[in-house]
Design a protein around this motif. Structure first.
Motif, PDB file in Angstrom:
ATOM      1  N   ARG A  68       0.831  -1.214   0.000  1.00 40.20           N
ATOM      2  CA  ARG A  68       0.000   0.000   0.000  1.00 40.20           C
ATOM      3  C   ARG A  68       0.862   1.260   0.000  1.00 40.20           C
ATOM      4  O   ARG A  68       0.488   2.278  -0.579  1.00 40.20           O
ATOM      5  N   ALA A  69       2.036   1.200   0.643  1.00 42.29           N
ATOM      6  CA  ALA A  69       2.941   2.360   0.640  1.00 42.29           C
ATOM      7  C   ALA A  69       3.510   2.598  -0.751  1.00 42.29           C
ATOM      8  O   ALA A  69       3.614   3.745  -1.190  1.00 42.29           O
ATOM      9  N   VAL A  70       3.869   1.539  -1.424  1.00 44.19           N
ATOM     10  CA  VAL A  70       4.383   1.659  -2.807  1.00 44.19           C
ATOM     11  C   VAL A  70       3.301   2.277  -3.688  1.00 44.19           C
ATOM     12  O   VAL A  70       3.577   3.186  -4.480  1.00 44.19           O
ATOM     13  N   ASP A  71       2.070   1.806  -3.553  1.00 46.14           N
ATOM     14  CA  ASP A  71       0.962   2.374  -4.330  1.00 46.14           C
ATOM     15  C   ASP A  71       0.773   3.852  -4.012  1.00 46.14           C
ATOM     16  O   ASP A  71       0.525   4.662  -4.919  1.00 46.14           O
ATOM     17  N   HIS A  72       0.925   4.224  -2.733  1.00 43.51           N
ATOM     18  CA  HIS A  72       0.771   5.605  -2.309  1.00 43.51           C
ATOM     19  C   HIS A  72       1.851   6.477  -2.979  1.00 43.51           C
ATOM     20  O   HIS A  72       1.556   7.562  -3.477  1.00 43.51           O
ATOM     21  N   ILE A  73       3.088   5.995  -3.021  1.00 45.37           N
ATOM     22  CA  ILE A  73       4.179   6.751  -3.644  1.00 45.37           C
ATOM     23  C   ILE A  73       3.904   6.960  -5.139  1.00 45.37           C
ATOM     24  O   ILE A  73       4.188   8.020  -5.696  1.00 45.37           O
ATOM     25  N   GLN A  74       3.329   5.967  -5.773  1.00 48.85           N
ATOM     26  CA  GLN A  74       3.108   6.019  -7.226  1.00 48.85           C
ATOM     27  C   GLN A  74       1.932   6.915  -7.610  1.00 48.85           C
ATOM     28  O   GLN A  74       1.796   7.268  -8.779  1.00 48.85           O
ATOM     29  N   ARG A  75       1.099   7.270  -6.653  1.00 47.01           N
ATOM     30  CA  ARG A  75      -0.034   8.147  -6.963  1.00 47.01           C
ATOM     31  C   ARG A  75       0.397   9.559  -7.202  1.00 47.01           C
ATOM     32  O   ARG A  75       1.337  10.071  -6.771  1.00 47.01           O
TER      33      ARG A  75
END
Length: 75
Positions: A68-75
């Motif tokens: 979820r953190a990786v997804d957050h960074i990619q947003r």
């Protein structure tokens, strides 16, 4: 800190103090998560390090990265 309180740990991605400017999704605490085996090795390395260089310390920085953190960074 339960393993060895002298080991410096920083979980900046669970705080506002990171390049995103807010806690990343998935970081719900400020403690390092690792296996018991790794914790034991880190403790032994810290003991050895402190014997040779008493003013030095291991540093563990953001020891895990939730998806979820990786997804957050990619947003």
């Amino acid at each position: 800190h339960k393993v060895d309180p002298s080991i410096y740990q920083s979980m900046s991605f669970s705080t506002n103090d990171n390049f995103v400017g807010c806690p990343l999704d998935g970081y719900e605490g400020t403690q390092i998560i690792c296996t018991k085996k790794l914790a034991s090795v880190l403790k032994q390395v810290q003991i050895t390090l402190k014997k040779e260089y008493p003013f030095y310390s291991l540093q563990v920085l953001d020891a895990y990265r939730p998806v979820r953190a990786v997804d957050h960074i990619q947003r």
